[in-house]
Write a protein that holds these residues in place. Structure first.
Motif, PDB file in Angstrom:
ATOM      1  N   ASN A   6       0.783  -1.160  -0.087  1.00  0.00           N
ATOM      2  CA  ASN A   6      -0.172  -0.051  -0.043  1.00  0.00           C
ATOM      3  C   ASN A   6       0.921   1.153  -0.176  1.00  0.00           C
ATOM      4  OD1 ASN A   6      -1.944   1.903   0.299  1.00  0.00           O
ATOM      5  ND2 ASN A   6      -2.182   1.571   2.670  1.00  0.00           N
ATOM      6  N   TRP A   7       1.111   1.870  -1.238  1.00  0.00           N
ATOM      7  CA  TRP A   7       1.877   2.940  -1.408  1.00  0.00           C
ATOM      8  C   TRP A   7       1.511   4.263  -0.752  1.00  0.00           C
ATOM      9  CZ3 TRP A   7       6.934   2.605  -3.038  1.00  0.00           C
ATOM     10  CH2 TRP A   7       7.442   3.805  -3.328  1.00  0.00           C
ATOM     11  N   THR A   8       2.185   4.531   0.250  1.00  0.00           N
ATOM     12  CA  THR A   8       1.714   5.818   1.020  1.00  0.00           C
ATOM     13  C   THR A   8       2.517   7.288   0.913  1.00  0.00           C
ATOM     14  OG1 THR A   8       3.009   5.232   2.964  1.00  0.00           O
ATOM     15  CG2 THR A   8       0.982   4.361   2.942  1.00  0.00           C
ATOM     16  N   ARG A   9       2.156   8.552   1.501  1.00  0.00           N
ATOM     17  CA  ARG A   9       2.908   9.368   1.257  1.00  0.00           C
ATOM     18  C   ARG A   9       4.460   9.212   1.943  1.00  0.00           C
ATOM     19  NH1 ARG A   9      -0.917  14.666   2.565  1.00  0.00           N
ATOM     20  NH2 ARG A   9      -2.201  14.634   0.662  1.00  0.00           N
ATOM     21  N   LEU A  10       4.206   8.480   3.026  1.00  0.00           N
ATOM     22  CA  LEU A  10       5.676   8.333   3.684  1.00  0.00           C
ATOM     23  C   LEU A  10       6.563   7.335   2.860  1.00  0.00           C
ATOM     24  CD1 LEU A  10       7.369   9.000   6.175  1.00  0.00           C
ATOM     25  CD2 LEU A  10       6.162   6.708   7.218  1.00  0.00           C
ATOM     26  N   HIS A  11       5.947   6.575   1.877  1.00  0.00           N
ATOM     27  CA  HIS A  11       6.871   5.623   1.091  1.00  0.00           C
ATOM     28  C   HIS A  11       7.415   6.665   0.074  1.00  0.00           C
ATOM     29  CE1 HIS A  11       4.323   2.193   2.452  1.00  0.00           C
ATOM     30  NE2 HIS A  11       5.523   1.492   1.905  1.00  0.00           N
ATOM     31  N   ALA A  12       6.652   7.636  -0.474  1.00  0.00           N
ATOM     32  CA  ALA A  12       7.173   8.619  -1.400  1.00  0.00           C
ATOM     33  C   ALA A  12       8.107   9.493  -0.772  1.00  0.00           C
ATOM     34  CB  ALA A  12       5.818   9.202  -1.882  1.00  0.00           C
ATOM     35  N   ARG A  13       8.006   9.949   0.240  1.00  0.00           N
ATOM     36  CA  ARG A  13       8.998  10.667   0.921  1.00  0.00           C
ATOM     37  C   ARG A  13      10.352  10.319   1.017  1.00  0.00           C
ATOM     38  NH1 ARG A  13       5.991  12.774   6.301  1.00  0.00           N
ATOM     39  NH2 ARG A  13       8.236  13.319   6.762  1.00  0.00           N
ATOM     40  N   HIS A  15      11.538   7.540  -0.425  1.00  0.00           N
ATOM     41  CA  HIS A  15      11.819   7.193  -1.817  1.00  0.00           C
ATOM     42  C   HIS A  15      12.481   8.605  -2.189  1.00  0.00           C
ATOM     43  CE1 HIS A  15      12.250   5.749  -5.865  1.00  0.00           C
ATOM     44  NE2 HIS A  15      11.508   6.497  -6.107  1.00  0.00           N
ATOM     45  N   GLN A  16      11.876   9.764  -2.192  1.00  0.00           N
ATOM     46  CA  GLN A  16      12.661  11.130  -2.614  1.00  0.00           C
ATOM     47  C   GLN A  16      13.713  11.640  -1.775  1.00  0.00           C
ATOM     48  OE1 GLN A  16      10.073  14.408  -2.259  1.00  0.00           O
ATOM     49  NE2 GLN A  16      10.939  15.393  -4.153  1.00  0.00           N
ATOM     50  N   GLU A 175       4.739   9.949  13.204  1.00  0.00           N
ATOM     51  CA  GLU A 175       4.337   9.475  11.856  1.00  0.00           C
ATOM     52  C   GLU A 175       4.827   8.039  11.820  1.00  0.00           C
ATOM     53  OE1 GLU A 175       5.020  13.052   8.750  1.00  0.00           O
ATOM     54  OE2 GLU A 175       6.826  12.623  10.052  1.00  0.00           O
TER      55      GLU A 175
END
Length: 349
Positions: A6-13, A15-16, A175
């Motif tokens: 389940n890709w979340t905003r935290l995954h994206a953050r 990753h970035q 978080e």
């Protein structure tokens, strides 16, 4: 477990963050330190979910301190690694730790041992923005300078070929807890985190909430930003001090000064104070600290640094009191010379 996270905003953050800060390159062999608490579980799950994008080889390591209240923790973390089909490595302490600092040193030592023995290139820990804020306060209270206040950096070398990486320094503990709840991760409740005899726990449980309530609701972010700003300043000053120190440590009898610090050397370490006199006090202090670290093989005290820095402009024949290592710094013309009080005429007394 589903292969489609389940890709979340935290995954994206995260990753970035990894991409922008160049923290973990593709195809790396990564050893994740997992204590069983929310931060390390959050980190492990994030990296596991990101693994297909990066091509990492991931393993979990756990350090067992054999503390009485941790009974069952090893099995808990081992089962987690099994559920995720990840290699699991365990190190058990030979004796119970006597302090937070000793326990921390032991953890890093054994994590290095595992990584080197098994061929991992990065040791990754779950330190967060909250940890960084607490470390700033802890070191400030202890009287640390900029070096201490910028502690918990994004990455640093542990030994040659092995990096310590902290990908969660922009993520708060709140978080990581929310992430663990959303993904139903089995958290281990660490009873020692509630023990207020430990200074860090008092900062976490009492001081940070007080500061949030009475001064700044975003105090964790503010303190973390301070640490990040100081990190760049310290890196710049350390580099400048190293270059100045090398200029001030002129060759003696055809030998580079660094060779004088090897065991059994009879030559006397010295540093040219004329080279240091035009420099700012900030650089002088850093040069002296670097110099003393080479001599003592350990961190000098504030008093030692200040006492020896004063010799840069002191009259000839001025000297410090004896350092704990049995050394005395003496002004001899253009030089500050370190004398070993246990040696007589170049021989062991």
């Amino acid at each position: 477990m589903s292969n489609r996270p389940n890709w979340t905003r935290l995954h994206a953050r995260v990753h970035q963050t990894l991409r922008q800060r160049h923290l973990l390159a593709q195809q790396r062999r990564i050893l994740i330190a997992v204590s069983g608490g929310q931060d390390s579980l959050c980190l492990a799950k994030l990296l596991l979910d990101l693994q297909p994008k990066w091509g990492w080889q991931i393993a979990i390591a756990h350090c067992d301190h054999r503390w009485p209240k941790d009974e069952g923790l090893v099995t808990h973390v081992q089962q987690l690694a099994h559920n995720w089909s990840l290699p699991f490595y365990l190190k058990t302490a030979a004796e119970l730790g006597t302090s937070e600092a000793a326990a921390r040193r032991w953890r890093y030592q054994v994590l290095c041992e595992i990584a080197q023995a098994e061929g991992y290139q990065d040791v990754v820990t779950g330190h967060t923005k909250s940890d960084r804020a607490e470390t700033v306060l802890y070191n400030l209270i202890r009287g640390a300078g900029a070096d201490g206040l910028q502690a918990l950096t994004w990455q640093r070398p542990l030994v040659q070929g092995l990096q310590l990486v902290r990908p969660l320094l922009e993520v708060t503990r709140a978080e990581t807890f929310q992430f663990c709840q959303e993904h139903q991760l089995p958290l281990w409740e660490d009873a020692y985190n509630q023990d207020l005899k430990y200074a860090r726990n008092r900062i976490r449980q009492e001081l940070i909430p007080y500061l949030k309530s009475h001064f700044n609701p975003q105090v964790e972010t503010a303190l973390s930003q301070t640490a990040e700003l100081l990190r760049a300043d310290v890196a710049y000053l350390e580099d400048a001090a190293q270059k100045l120190r090398q200029q001030a440590m002129a060759p003696v009898n055809g030998e580079e000064q660094e060779a004088l610090f090897e065991p059994c050397q009879k030559a006397t370490p010295r540093i040219n104070r004329l080279v240091l006199q035009p420099a700012s006090l900030a650089l002088q202090r850093r040069v002296i600290r670097q110099f003393l670290v080479m001599v003592q093989q350990g961190a000098p005290s504030f008093e030692q640094i200040e006492e020896m820095t004063a010799l840069i402009t002191a009259p000839n024949r001025s000297q410090t009191s004896s350092f704990p290592a049995g050394m005395t710094a003496v002004v001899e013309g253009d030089w500050i010379v370190l004398r070993d009080n246990n040696r007589v005429d170049g021989r062991e007394g």
